[in-house]
Design a protein around this motif. Sequence first.
Motif, PDB file in Angstrom:
ATOM      1  N   GLY A 540       0.804  -1.215   0.000  1.00  0.00           N
ATOM      2  CA  GLY A 540       0.000   0.000   0.000  1.00  0.00           C
ATOM      3  C   GLY A 540       0.835   1.263   0.000  1.00  0.00           C
ATOM      4  O   GLY A 540       2.069   1.223  -0.050  1.00  0.00           O
ATOM      5  N   ASP A 541       0.139   2.402   0.102  1.00  0.00           N
ATOM      6  CA  ASP A 541       0.809   3.702   0.034  1.00  0.00           C
ATOM      7  C   ASP A 541       1.056   4.331   1.397  1.00  0.00           C
ATOM      8  O   ASP A 541       1.620   5.424   1.476  1.00  0.00           O
ATOM      9  CB  ASP A 541      -0.034   4.665  -0.809  1.00  0.00           C
ATOM     10  CG  ASP A 541      -0.181   4.193  -2.247  1.00  0.00           C
ATOM     11  OD1 ASP A 541       0.786   3.592  -2.761  1.00  0.00           O
ATOM     12  OD2 ASP A 541      -1.256   4.419  -2.839  1.00  0.00           O
ATOM     13  N   ALA A 542       0.657   3.651   2.470  1.00  0.00           N
ATOM     14  CA  ALA A 542       0.821   4.223   3.804  1.00  0.00           C
ATOM     15  C   ALA A 542       1.382   3.150   4.741  1.00  0.00           C
ATOM     16  O   ALA A 542       1.214   1.949   4.504  1.00  0.00           O
ATOM     17  CB  ALA A 542      -0.527   4.711   4.328  1.00  0.00           C
ATOM     18  N   PRO A 543       2.047   3.574   5.818  1.00  0.00           N
ATOM     19  CA  PRO A 543       2.517   2.597   6.802  1.00  0.00           C
ATOM     20  C   PRO A 543       1.345   1.848   7.420  1.00  0.00           C
ATOM     21  O   PRO A 543       0.226   2.372   7.514  1.00  0.00           O
ATOM     22  CB  PRO A 543       3.230   3.457   7.851  1.00  0.00           C
ATOM     23  CG  PRO A 543       3.531   4.741   7.159  1.00  0.00           C
ATOM     24  CD  PRO A 543       2.418   4.949   6.179  1.00  0.00           C
ATOM     25  N   VAL A 544       1.604   0.609   7.826  1.00  0.00           N
ATOM     26  CA  VAL A 544       0.574  -0.199   8.480  1.00  0.00           C
ATOM     27  C   VAL A 544       1.149  -0.772   9.766  1.00  0.00           C
ATOM     28  O   VAL A 544       2.351  -1.006   9.891  1.00  0.00           O
ATOM     29  CB  VAL A 544       0.075  -1.337   7.567  1.00  0.00           C
ATOM     30  CG1 VAL A 544      -0.563  -0.784   6.311  1.00  0.00           C
ATOM     31  CG2 VAL A 544       1.197  -2.305   7.223  1.00  0.00           C
ATOM     32  N   ALA A 545       0.271  -0.999  10.721  1.00  0.00           N
ATOM     33  CA  ALA A 545       0.689  -1.623  11.975  1.00  0.00           C
ATOM     34  C   ALA A 545       0.932  -3.104  11.731  1.00  0.00           C
ATOM     35  O   ALA A 545       0.103  -3.789  11.126  1.00  0.00           O
ATOM     36  CB  ALA A 545      -0.383  -1.426  13.038  1.00  0.00           C
ATOM     37  N   LEU A 546       2.067  -3.589  12.192  1.00  0.00           N
ATOM     38  CA  LEU A 546       2.439  -4.985  11.987  1.00  0.00           C
ATOM     39  C   LEU A 546       2.816  -5.621  13.310  1.00  0.00           C
ATOM     40  O   LEU A 546       3.740  -5.152  13.985  1.00  0.00           O
ATOM     41  CB  LEU A 546       3.614  -5.093  11.013  1.00  0.00           C
ATOM     42  CG  LEU A 546       4.186  -6.505  10.799  1.00  0.00           C
ATOM     43  CD1 LEU A 546       3.157  -7.411  10.125  1.00  0.00           C
ATOM     44  CD2 LEU A 546       5.470  -6.446   9.984  1.00  0.00           C
ATOM     45  N   GLU A 547       2.103  -6.663  13.681  1.00  0.00           N
ATOM     46  CA  GLU A 547       2.439  -7.434  14.871  1.00  0.00           C
ATOM     47  C   GLU A 547       2.828  -8.839  14.437  1.00  0.00           C
ATOM     48  O   GLU A 547       2.047  -9.544  13.797  1.00  0.00           O
ATOM     49  CB  GLU A 547       1.249  -7.491  15.831  1.00  0.00           C
ATOM     50  CG  GLU A 547       0.881  -6.161  16.435  1.00  0.00           C
ATOM     51  CD  GLU A 547      -0.255  -6.305  17.444  1.00  0.00           C
ATOM     52  OE1 GLU A 547      -0.585  -7.452  17.795  1.00  0.00           O
ATOM     53  OE2 GLU A 547      -0.808  -5.266  17.854  1.00  0.00           O
ATOM     54  N   LEU A 548       4.036  -9.228  14.770  1.00  0.00           N
ATOM     55  CA  LEU A 548       4.516 -10.580  14.501  1.00  0.00           C
ATOM     56  C   LEU A 548       4.998 -11.195  15.804  1.00  0.00           C
ATOM     57  O   LEU A 548       5.349 -10.477  16.747  1.00  0.00           O
ATOM     58  CB  LEU A 548       5.679 -10.547  13.491  1.00  0.00           C
ATOM     59  CG  LEU A 548       5.363 -10.070  12.068  1.00  0.00           C
ATOM     60  CD1 LEU A 548       6.632 -10.071  11.230  1.00  0.00           C
ATOM     61  CD2 LEU A 548       4.300 -10.947  11.421  1.00  0.00           C
ATOM     62  N   PRO A 549       5.021 -12.521  15.888  1.00  0.00           N
ATOM     63  CA  PRO A 549       5.587 -13.151  17.085  1.00  0.00           C
ATOM     64  C   PRO A 549       7.024 -12.682  17.312  1.00  0.00           C
ATOM     65  O   PRO A 549       7.741 -12.333  16.372  1.00  0.00           O
ATOM     66  CB  PRO A 549       5.532 -14.643  16.743  1.00  0.00           C
ATOM     67  CG  PRO A 549       4.448 -14.769  15.726  1.00  0.00           C
ATOM     68  CD  PRO A 549       4.502 -13.506  14.932  1.00  0.00           C
ATOM     69  N   GLN A 550       7.423 -12.663  18.560  1.00  0.00           N
ATOM     70  CA  GLN A 550       8.784 -12.257  18.883  1.00  0.00           C
ATOM     71  C   GLN A 550       9.768 -13.232  18.242  1.00  0.00           C
ATOM     72  O   GLN A 550       9.700 -14.432  18.443  1.00  0.00           O
ATOM     73  CB  GLN A 550       8.982 -12.239  20.401  1.00  0.00           C
ATOM     74  CG  GLN A 550       8.266 -11.101  21.094  1.00  0.00           C
ATOM     75  CD  GLN A 550       8.837  -9.750  20.696  1.00  0.00           C
ATOM     76  OE1 GLN A 550      10.045  -9.577  20.601  1.00  0.00           O
ATOM     77  NE2 GLN A 550       7.944  -8.795  20.444  1.00  0.00           N
ATOM     78  N   GLY A 551      10.664 -12.691  17.452  1.00  0.00           N
ATOM     79  CA  GLY A 551      11.640 -13.541  16.787  1.00  0.00           C
ATOM     80  C   GLY A 551      12.807 -12.714  16.299  1.00  0.00           C
ATOM     81  O   GLY A 551      12.928 -11.518  16.587  1.00  0.00           O
TER      82      GLY A 551
END
Length: 579
Positions: A540-551
């Motif tokens: 996309g054209d804008a930042p997005v919130a990203l949650e991933l498992p701790q790694g």
Amino acid sequence: MSVAVPRWGAHEGGQGQWEFATWAPGAQSLELLLDGEALAMQPAGGGWFRLSAPASAGMHYRFRIDGERTLADPASRSQPEGVFGPSALLRDDFPWQRTEWRGRPWREAVIYEVHVGAAGGSYAAVREQLPQLAALGITAIELMPVATFPGTRNWGYDGVLQYAPAAAYGTPDDLKALVDAAHGHGLMVLLDVVYNHFGPDGNVLPALAPAFFREEVRTPWGAAVDFRRPEVQQYFIDNALMWLQEYRFDGLRLDAVHAIHPPAFLDILRERVHSALPDREIALVLENERNQASLLASGFTAQWNDDFHNALHALLTGESEGYYRDFADDPSERLRRVLAEGFAWQGEVNGSGQTRGEPSGDVSPRQFVLFAQNHDQIGNRAQGERLIQLVGPRKAALAMALTALTPMIPLFFLGEPWGAHSPFLYFTDHRAPLDEQVREGRRSEFGHFSSFRDEQRRSLIPDPNALETYALSRSVWPSPDDNDAATWLEGFRSLLAVRRAHLVAEGEVHALGADIIAPGALRAGWQVPGAQWWIGFNSGDAPVALELPQGREVFRLGAPCRDGQLEPDGLYAVVVEAA
């Protein structure tokens, strides 16, 4: 009373004799014209004709039907003068150097699709590129079809003599030398084969054996091949085994198997191939518009997954016609389903009112071949544009990264690793009047596209038969002083190094799920041997919130994730290793 099916073609026997056999139920009599001498072939029952005659490798021969028409052998191993020239006797005595080669595990496959002519013009030219390909991390090259076709330039899907490698690219031994050299660099070599149809010019089988085809069953290329007949089955089984045994290819990509009738032949072919080569790693890869996961469960190695390409392309370009009509309504969801379950279409009714696909969630991710570009989706565009020309380098790099960094098997098209801008157009070399028919047919097929409804626009579509069209489509290895290409190649090499480190270990792989986190942005995870593998992807054209498992971060494309934000045109990969 059934008649045993002989081996198609000409083969060396003992004491200077050669054995000739062909199925010609359309002939009352058949002669072998061997270096100009006419020898009567003997009926052998069931429409077969056979003859044993003294001969030597290199001698030219043809068949003559009913004392009139002369034709090449439909199972000719060599056509030094092309489709319309004589067949030549070929001895299988190539001095192989890599006799210990047994292949590589499929999980290690990173495929580079090559058109021999466009890559340099010859088998020898492709051979010269092998060291660079291996150094990049490519582990398999896949040749577009090389069966003899009319003229000197063709995509290969117009092949008519399935057993003879195209002389336009070199000799049969040149092709064997390419395969042998590839094995020396640790590269598998796959071959695209076309068993669902023959090209429109030069096919000798309708004259020799009209029963080879079923007029009542039509395909996009005409009458269907009659795979009910044992003679027809043997023709293609012998052909597959020739490529795998005599040329030592490591696998075959079976073109458009949805046009093979009845489809039961596919399992017959698979069983015969695997029983003949039990000690080698042989890949049998399908192209199948029907998305039949059951064929993968039955033992085929993998399938080209057009759904990945179509969803990703629609997402990046916004295109909604042709291939993309069934993906443009919600490309993020289509792509999410591919990453989580394999196919986007698993039995639903598509925009054409047809039920397409079978459930694929239980199929191993490694049984899907993914690509952001290939010969079809570039070359079937009117102007042959590559993705980089449509969306720019940032999004093209994003597509390349996503292709490389899933546990599916990635495929990259000729020139893609160095960001090539050359088009890949549809090209042929047909005789009149077929050349004009192909040119006009090519232009008329784009008439339903909004951008080509105007006749003047359609007239600008390149002429497939023009030599310039072929010349424009060539994509040779870039020179060392091409800085842009060098930058792309280094990025590509780093991608494959990450893949090699984390995604090819022996063991089971399965999806942990995929989510849409914003329009054009997804998160997906897989259980891989000894770890979890997670990626975040934002087109996309804008930042997005990203949650991933701790790694542990192992790859990042674009700006770093700050405060849990994934920047536009970014891809982020983490590995969560088992405790």
